[in-house]
Write a protein that holds these residues in place. Structure first.
Motif: not given
Length: 225
Positions: A128-135, A177-181
């Protein structure tokens, strides 16, 4: 050429987790990426400061307030880029190469969250946290944040507030904001102590109240109860 990255870690009685967090940063030192590690302490009474000193970290001290501690740490940072990292969060091997690849960017980067020893509940909460961050562009502080000092200052920096400092920063960085690998593994202790469902529900309700305009001070009072 000086190393480009300062690491800022807010602490308060963090002796159980800090050493492991610092150890995970060693690859960044070896790669010449880290200029300094700044431990911004809020009045620890345990071995936190001794651990920081033995690791060669710069220590800044002040009142216990995560937003204020992050702000003081940023003010002490000398590098052109800053990573804000919680004391109970470990970066997975390979993080330094991913951060180095991000440095030409004009955006802020955050990590993918997972919990240590969280079981299936931890996997669901992390998902959920990763989805919240992306969306919604709302990564929390336990996902770390890396950005240029110029971008950080353009937002006004972290606010000295007792709660929701990470949400306020994410909102200030909207669209940048962007997600890093990188996987950031954080402690599950708070969820295990308070209950995954209970704490998760309380976090969502606190976030909703913040968006409705309730002050961080009032939220902090309720949250601590």
């Amino acid at each position: 050429m000086r190393a480009p990255l300062s690491i800022v870690i807010p602490t308060l009685d963090a002796e159980e987790d800090l050493a492991a967090t610092l150890m995970a940063l060693m690859e960044g030192l070896s790669a010449g990426l880290i200029r300094e590690v700044i431990v911004s302490d809020g009045g620890s009474q345990d071995r936190t400061l001794k651990i920081a000193d033995e690791a060669g970290a710069v220590v800044v001290s002040g009142a216990a307030s995560r937003g204020g501690q992050l702000r003081r740490g940023a003010e002490a940072a000398k590098a052109d880029w800053v990573m804000f990292l919680h004391a109970d969060t470990n970066l997975a091997p390979g993080w330094s190469a991913a951060v180095e690849a991000h440095l030409p960017s004009d955006k802020a980067g955050y990590c993918r969250l997972q919990f240590a020893d969280g079981g299936w509940q931890g996997r669901w909460v992390a998902r959920w946290a990763n989805l919240r961050s992306a969306l919604f562009g709302l990564p929390y502080g336990d996902q770390a944040l890396v950005l240029s000092k110029e971008l950080y200052q353009s937002t006004g920096g972290y606010r000295d507030m007792p709660l929701m400092e990470d949400v306020a920063m994410a909102r200030a960085l909207k669209g940048r904001l962007v997600a890093l690998p990188i996987v950031a593994t954080t402690s599950a202790a708070r969820y295990q102590h308070g209950g995954w469902l209970r704490r998760g529900s309380r976090n969502l309700w606190t976030l909703a109240r913040y968006f409705m305009g309730v002050s961080p001070e009032r939220l902090a009072q309720s949250y601590r109860k």
